[in-house]
Design a protein around this motif. Structure first.
Motif, PDB file in Angstrom:
ATOM      1  N   PRO A 138       0.992  -1.096   0.082  1.00  0.00           N
ATOM      2  CA  PRO A 138      -0.081   0.055   0.060  1.00  0.00           C
ATOM      3  C   PRO A 138       0.829   1.278   0.124  1.00  0.00           C
ATOM      4  N   LEU A 139       0.461   2.346  -0.726  1.00  0.00           N
ATOM      5  CA  LEU A 139       1.220   3.487  -0.947  1.00  0.00           C
ATOM      6  C   LEU A 139       1.590   4.074   0.551  1.00  0.00           C
ATOM      7  N   THR A 140       0.663   4.059   1.510  1.00  0.00           N
ATOM      8  CA  THR A 140       0.915   4.644   2.753  1.00  0.00           C
ATOM      9  C   THR A 140       2.159   4.007   3.567  1.00  0.00           C
ATOM     10  N   LYS A 141       1.881   2.548   3.454  1.00  0.00           N
ATOM     11  CA  LYS A 141       3.190   1.697   3.848  1.00  0.00           C
ATOM     12  C   LYS A 141       4.715   2.041   3.240  1.00  0.00           C
ATOM     13  N   GLN A 142       4.550   2.385   1.782  1.00  0.00           N
ATOM     14  CA  GLN A 142       5.701   2.726   1.038  1.00  0.00           C
ATOM     15  C   GLN A 142       6.332   3.983   1.797  1.00  0.00           C
ATOM     16  N   LEU A 143       5.169   5.050   1.904  1.00  0.00           N
ATOM     17  CA  LEU A 143       5.890   6.123   2.612  1.00  0.00           C
ATOM     18  C   LEU A 143       6.516   5.987   4.003  1.00  0.00           C
ATOM     19  N   MET A 144       5.863   5.030   4.851  1.00  0.00           N
ATOM     20  CA  MET A 144       6.274   4.980   6.024  1.00  0.00           C
ATOM     21  C   MET A 144       7.647   4.136   5.788  1.00  0.00           C
ATOM     22  N   LEU A 145       7.719   3.221   4.971  1.00  0.00           N
ATOM     23  CA  LEU A 145       9.046   2.582   4.877  1.00  0.00           C
ATOM     24  C   LEU A 145      10.353   3.723   4.401  1.00  0.00           C
ATOM     25  N   ASP A 146       9.913   4.769   3.684  1.00  0.00           N
ATOM     26  CA  ASP A 146      10.840   5.913   3.364  1.00  0.00           C
ATOM     27  C   ASP A 146      11.167   6.433   4.760  1.00  0.00           C
ATOM     28  N   TYR A 147      10.062   6.798   5.461  1.00  0.00           N
ATOM     29  CA  TYR A 147      10.716   7.514   6.625  1.00  0.00           C
ATOM     30  C   TYR A 147      11.479   6.711   7.740  1.00  0.00           C
ATOM     31  N   GLU A 148      11.432   5.473   7.530  1.00  0.00           N
ATOM     32  CA  GLU A 148      12.392   4.577   8.431  1.00  0.00           C
ATOM     33  C   GLU A 148      13.882   4.975   7.997  1.00  0.00           C
ATOM     34  N   ASN A 149      13.975   5.506   6.642  1.00  0.00           N
ATOM     35  CA  ASN A 149      15.342   5.772   6.384  1.00  0.00           C
ATOM     36  C   ASN A 149      15.615   7.182   6.406  1.00  0.00           C
ATOM     37  N   THR A 150      14.833   8.037   6.207  1.00  0.00           N
ATOM     38  CA  THR A 150      15.154   9.511   6.010  1.00  0.00           C
ATOM     39  C   THR A 150      14.732  10.518   7.296  1.00  0.00           C
ATOM     40  N   HIS A 151      13.599   9.732   8.151  1.00  0.00           N
ATOM     41  CA  HIS A 151      13.106  10.389   9.310  1.00  0.00           C
ATOM     42  C   HIS A 151      12.525  11.746   9.093  1.00  0.00           C
ATOM     43  N   ALA A 152      11.893  12.086   7.653  1.00  0.00           N
ATOM     44  CA  ALA A 152      11.632  13.189   7.191  1.00  0.00           C
ATOM     45  C   ALA A 152      10.429  12.971   6.708  1.00  0.00           C
ATOM     46  N   SER A 153       9.649  14.453   6.615  1.00  0.00           N
ATOM     47  CA  SER A 153       8.376  14.230   5.791  1.00  0.00           C
ATOM     48  C   SER A 153       8.500  13.745   4.120  1.00  0.00           C
ATOM     49  N   THR A 154       7.538  13.011   3.930  1.00  0.00           N
ATOM     50  CA  THR A 154       7.871  12.693   2.492  1.00  0.00           C
ATOM     51  C   THR A 154       6.289  12.349   1.724  1.00  0.00           C
ATOM     52  N   ILE A 155       6.180  12.857   0.781  1.00  0.00           N
ATOM     53  CA  ILE A 155       4.945  13.289   0.053  1.00  0.00           C
ATOM     54  C   ILE A 155       4.979  12.449  -1.267  1.00  0.00           C
ATOM     55  N   GLN A 240      13.234  21.834   7.096  1.00  0.00           N
ATOM     56  CA  GLN A 240      13.887  20.671   7.272  1.00  0.00           C
ATOM     57  C   GLN A 240      13.483  20.136   6.020  1.00  0.00           C
ATOM     58  N   ARG A 241      14.321  19.144   5.591  1.00  0.00           N
ATOM     59  CA  ARG A 241      14.273  18.228   4.197  1.00  0.00           C
ATOM     60  C   ARG A 241      12.709  17.612   4.158  1.00  0.00           C
ATOM     61  N   VAL A 242      12.423  17.853   3.012  1.00  0.00           N
ATOM     62  CA  VAL A 242      11.044  17.252   2.551  1.00  0.00           C
ATOM     63  C   VAL A 242      11.102  16.424   1.262  1.00  0.00           C
ATOM     64  N   PHE A 243      10.766  15.119   1.333  1.00  0.00           N
ATOM     65  CA  PHE A 243      11.133  14.208   0.102  1.00  0.00           C
ATOM     66  C   PHE A 243       9.564  14.022  -0.740  1.00  0.00           C
ATOM     67  N   ALA A 244       9.947  13.818  -1.835  1.00  0.00           N
ATOM     68  CA  ALA A 244       8.759  13.102  -2.483  1.00  0.00           C
ATOM     69  C   ALA A 244       8.911  11.782  -3.137  1.00  0.00           C
ATOM     70  N   HIS A 245       7.955  11.164  -3.123  1.00  0.00           N
ATOM     71  CA  HIS A 245       8.309   9.505  -3.309  1.00  0.00           C
ATOM     72  C   HIS A 245       7.278   9.439  -4.731  1.00  0.00           C
TER      73      HIS A 245
END
Ligand code: G1P
Length: 305
Positions: A138-155, A240-245
């Motif tokens: 699920p896309l929400t899970k994909q963002l949560m997995l990104d967060y585990e690495n970046t600890h930053a907002s991801t859109i 703070q850094r913000v990422f896009a997925h």
């Protein structure tokens, strides 16, 4: 810190679906037999979200009722041994759901601000009801997995045709730090035609750090005179850094009539109860329309000659 909470803004007036949405929440309009908001709640649960806040407004009581127990209905289904239906009804009641009202429709940013007390000092996700997403993870899970690495907002973003960029928040992608993950330069809400910095559009799933709330509290109205979440994210990106997925799965836009109808057909074609009949019907309808189209073209040719 683990991401545990989701916010689902559902306070919009639903004017694109009037008159259906005069007294009924647009989030309750069903795709085949399931209200659109239930798809969103299910994506949250599949992603491991534990607590969900729905931000509602006027004429939205049906959403609360939908996720409440309905003892009369359950007893009735039990007595008639309709076990499958009973299961479907019970599935919607055992969820940690909370509700808050947005008293004035001042925009998406303002709706998300209503979640401040619920979220507290944790990262959280925002899930918009107009987009249904499908992918293996699920896309929400994909963002949560990104967060585990970046600890930053991801859109979450997705490529859209250039002529449609004015309908979305658009990112200026910046450096691609990992495959499909951009360290965003800036965000623009609903850019004028020809002014979009890319064709990567925000598609209704956000993972945000709690610092977004202090930005939202100061946020002035932007596009359409509304307090825009995109503008607040752009400000957050300065401190703070913000990422896009870049999402590579399938997105179904149920926010307007045509998108809603297309989604209903595609989901119908996957629904065990109706798929066979629907497929047959579409094939027949296609043939009928093709014949009509051919005879109209012929008549026009005759008229021209
Ligand atoms: C909202 C956001 C926009 C985003 C879109 C995705 O716009 O403001 O940035 O791209 O959702 O669906 P709305 O569709 O509510 O106008």
């Amino acid at each position: 810190m683990k991401v545990r909470k989701a916010v689902i803004p559902a306070a919009g007036l639903g004017t694109r679906f009037l008159p259906a949405t005069k007294a009924m929440a647009k989030e309750m309009l069903p795709i085949v037999d399931k209200p659109t908001i239930q798809f969103i709640v299910e994506e949250a649960l599949k992603s491991g979200i534990e607590d969900i806040l729905i931000v509602t407004g006027k004429a939205k009581r049906s959403i609360e009722d939908h996720f409440d127990a309905n003892l009369e209905l359950e007893t009735n289904l039990k007595e008639k041994h309709k076990d499958e239906l009973l299961k479907l009804v019970e599935e919607t009641t055992d969820i940690n759901l909370h509700f808050v009202r947005q008293k004035h429709p001042l925009g998406l940013g303002h709706a998300v601000l209503q979640a401040k007390a619920f979220v507290g000092n944790e990262p959280f996700v925002v899930m918009l009801g107009d987009d249904l997403m499908e992918d293996d993870v699920p896309l929400t899970k994909q963002l949560m997995l990104d967060y585990e690495n970046t600890h930053a907002s991801t859109i979450a973003v997705m490529e859209v045709p250039e002529e449609e960029t004015h309908k979305y928040g658009i990112i200026n992608p910046g450096e691609e730090v990992a495959k499909g993950l951009y360290n965003v330069k800036n965000f623009v809400e609903k850019p004028k035609p020809g002014e979009a910095p890319s064709n990567l559009a925000i598609i209704g799933r956000y993972l945000l750090t709690p610092e977004i709330f202090s930005v939202l509290e100061e946020q002035e109205p932007g596009a359409g005179g509304e307090i825009q979440l995109t503008d607040a994210i752009d400000t957050l990106n300065k401190t703070q850094r913000v990422f896009a997925h870049d999402f590579k799965g399938t997105r179904y836009d149920v926010g307007d009539k045509f998108g809603f109808m297309k989604t209903s057909i595609e989901y119908g074609l996957k629904h065990p109860e109706v798929q066979e009949n629907l497929k047959e019907y579409i094939i027949q309808l296609g043939q009928k329309l093709a014949t009509e189209q051919a005879s109209t073209s012929k008549e026009e040719e005759i008229e021209l000659s």
